[in-house]
Design a protein around this motif. Structure first.
Motif, short mmCIF file in Angstrom:
data_model
loop_
_atom_site.label_atom_id
_atom_site.label_comp_id
_atom_site.label_asym_id
_atom_site.label_seq_id
_atom_site.Cartn_x
_atom_site.Cartn_y
_atom_site.Cartn_z
N LEU A 197 37.60 5.07 38.34
CA LEU A 197 36.61 4.93 39.53
C LEU A 197 35.33 4.85 38.97
O LEU A 197 35.04 5.29 38.09
CB LEU A 197 36.76 6.50 40.38
CG LEU A 197 35.55 6.30 41.65
CD1 LEU A 197 36.01 5.56 42.55
CD2 LEU A 197 35.51 7.96 41.84
N PRO A 198 34.63 3.60 39.42
CA PRO A 198 33.32 3.49 38.94
C PRO A 198 32.38 4.41 39.40
O PRO A 198 32.82 5.19 40.50
CB PRO A 198 32.88 2.17 39.77
CG PRO A 198 34.11 1.56 40.02
CD PRO A 198 35.16 2.63 40.17
N PRO A 199 31.47 5.01 38.56
CA PRO A 199 30.81 6.44 38.83
C PRO A 199 29.93 6.07 40.02
O PRO A 199 28.51 6.19 40.06
CB PRO A 199 29.86 6.52 37.70
CG PRO A 199 29.76 5.01 36.87
CD PRO A 199 30.98 4.21 37.58
N LEU A 200 30.61 6.00 41.42
CA LEU A 200 29.53 5.99 42.57
C LEU A 200 28.90 7.35 43.00
O LEU A 200 29.75 8.36 42.87
CB LEU A 200 30.41 5.43 43.75
CG LEU A 200 30.98 4.06 43.79
CD1 LEU A 200 31.97 3.93 44.76
CD2 LEU A 200 29.71 3.34 44.13
N PRO A 201 27.87 7.39 43.39
CA PRO A 201 27.27 8.66 44.21
C PRO A 201 27.94 8.70 45.24
O PRO A 201 28.56 7.82 46.17
CB PRO A 201 25.77 8.35 43.96
CG PRO A 201 25.59 7.07 43.99
CD PRO A 201 26.86 6.38 43.34
N GLU A 202 28.11 10.08 45.87
CA GLU A 202 28.35 10.27 47.10
C GLU A 202 27.27 9.73 48.30
O GLU A 202 26.15 9.38 48.02
CB GLU A 202 28.45 11.93 47.17
CG GLU A 202 29.74 12.52 46.29
CD GLU A 202 30.01 13.74 46.55
OE1 GLU A 202 29.31 14.45 47.42
OE2 GLU A 202 30.63 14.57 45.91
N GLY A 203 27.84 9.86 49.51
CA GLY A 203 26.75 9.39 50.61
C GLY A 203 26.66 8.06 50.61
O GLY A 203 25.57 7.51 51.20
N ILE A 204 27.26 6.77 50.00
CA ILE A 204 26.77 5.57 50.14
C ILE A 204 27.27 4.86 51.28
O ILE A 204 27.00 3.82 51.44
CB ILE A 204 27.12 4.73 48.87
CG1 ILE A 204 28.92 4.82 48.41
CG2 ILE A 204 26.53 5.26 47.54
CD1 ILE A 204 29.27 3.80 47.72
N PHE A 205 28.40 5.53 52.01
CA PHE A 205 28.99 4.77 53.18
C PHE A 205 28.15 5.14 54.49
O PHE A 205 28.09 6.33 54.73
CB PHE A 205 30.29 5.15 53.34
CG PHE A 205 31.31 4.74 52.30
CD1 PHE A 205 31.60 3.46 51.90
CD2 PHE A 205 31.51 5.65 51.10
CE1 PHE A 205 32.41 2.95 50.93
CE2 PHE A 205 32.35 5.37 50.20
CZ PHE A 205 32.75 3.87 50.07
N LYS A 206 27.64 4.14 54.93
CA LYS A 206 26.95 4.01 56.38
C LYS A 206 28.04 4.66 57.28
O LYS A 206 29.21 4.23 57.24
CB LYS A 206 26.27 3.16 56.95
CG LYS A 206 24.99 2.64 56.68
CD LYS A 206 24.48 1.50 57.26
CE LYS A 206 22.92 1.11 56.78
NZ LYS A 206 22.62 -0.30 57.35
N PRO A 207 27.64 5.19 58.64
CA PRO A 207 28.64 5.43 59.59
C PRO A 207 29.41 4.30 59.82
O PRO A 207 28.68 3.13 60.12
CB PRO A 207 27.88 6.06 60.54
CG PRO A 207 26.68 6.84 60.04
CD PRO A 207 26.37 5.75 58.65
N GLY A 208 30.69 4.00 59.81
CA GLY A 208 31.26 2.90 60.30
C GLY A 208 31.70 1.85 59.21
O GLY A 208 32.10 0.71 59.45
N ALA A 209 31.07 2.18 58.09
CA ALA A 209 31.23 1.42 56.92
C ALA A 209 32.85 0.98 56.51
O ALA A 209 33.70 1.63 56.82
CB ALA A 209 30.68 2.01 55.58
N LEU A 210 32.83 -0.26 56.12
CA LEU A 210 34.10 -0.75 55.05
C LEU A 210 33.96 -0.69 53.77
O LEU A 210 33.19 -0.98 53.17
CB LEU A 210 34.23 -2.21 55.54
CG LEU A 210 35.27 -3.31 54.92
CD1 LEU A 210 36.54 -2.78 55.52
CD2 LEU A 210 35.13 -4.52 55.38
#
Ligand code: ATR
Length: 269
Positions: A197-210
């Motif tokens: 998994l690339p080291p993504l921080p949490e919380g990056i998806f907006k509501p409704g995100a794809l």
């Protein structure tokens, strides 16, 4: 006479392209064959010349030969130039025409099949290798504002610099994404191959995100992460695979195939 086409790669035995083009040909009554050919790593150009000598009309090109195909082509479409890579060759007399249908396939899958428009959306494009380079031009054309993240920042910065004239684009490290949110997150890294998994921080998806992974055939750690962290829609790259094939088919045969039944059939199997 049956017109001959092929896909060239290394390895190639896993390729779904012969099955996809067989379904397109049946659907549209085209008299054509399409086979998978594994070229030796140092034998791509020789393989293409053999196919031309044998009367093939064109071929698709996959990993690791897309750059070589670009060099071999005598003419290039604008989107092939933008990608610096070719995935579709058309043999016309002495000319080898090079096109790249990956980006248009990705956009068609996301906009038409998944119903998610890019215009004015904040898009996170993960990766700065061949896969990211192959599609980024189309994301701008579709109206997206793009952040590129990559483990090696220099490659992300280089890619952003190359495309800064096309629209809004910034390069950011994964850590610098903390606190930011995106409408569409596209994984164009090869991390899924290694189950990483690339080291993504949490919380990056907006509501409704794809959340979209360009890999297909398995649930990647990225799609699991997206599911756990609030992405509304998850998609793998199977639809992109079929859509890019459809554009190549249309260039060769002048007929636009119906992709929906082909995607459905592949999902079933
Ligand atoms: P492709 O043609 O599939 O894009 P590539 O040109 O070798 O293959 O590029 C692979 C991409 O996946 C790169 O952006 C790479 O990041 P680096 O440039 O930092 O190497 C990225 N990648 C591969 N494995 C990864 C991982 N585990 N986590 C994050 N990024 C990864």
């Amino acid at each position: 006479m049956t017109d001959k086409y092929a896909v060239i790669g290394h390895p190639i035995s896993h390729s779904k392209s012969p099955l996809i083009h067989k379904m397109f040909a049946e659907q549209s009554g085209q008299d054509m064959s399409y086979v998978a050919i594994e070229a030796p790593l140092d034998g791509f150009a020789a393989t293409v010349q053999r196919l031309r000598a044998e009367g093939y009309k064109g071929c698709n090109v996959t990993v690791p030969f897309k750059h070589e195909a670009f060099k071999l082509a005598t003419q290039h479409s604008g989107r092939a130039r933008a990608a610096h890579a070719v995935n579709t060759l058309i043999f016309e007399g002495d000319e080898i025409l090079g096109d790249n249908t990956d980006g248009v396939g990705l956009v068609a899958d996301i906009e038409t099949n998944l119903g998610c428009k890019f215009l004015f959306k904040r898009v996170l494009l993960m990766g700065a290798g061949g896969a990211a380079h192959g599609v980024i031009w189309h994301l701008f054309n579709a109206g997206a504002a793009i952040i590129i993240s990559n483990r090696s920042m220099d490659k992300a910065e280089q890619l952003a610099a190359e495309f800064e004239g096309y629209g809004t684009v910034f390069a950011k490290s994964y850590a610098a994404l903390a606190g930011q949110q995106f409408d569409i997150v596209i994984n164009a890294t090869s991390s899924g191959l290694a189950d990483e998994l690339p080291p993504l921080p949490e919380g990056i998806f907006k509501p409704g995100a794809l959340a979209y992974d360009m890999m297909y055939g398995k649930q990647t750690p990225f799609l699991r992460f997206a599911q756990q962290h609030g992405a509304a829609t998850l998609a793998d790259g199977l639809g992109m695979l079929v859509e890019q094939a459809a554009v190549a088919f249309e260039k060769w045969r002048g007929v636009q195939p119906d992709t929906a039944p082909v995607i459905a059939k592949l999902r079933q199997s």
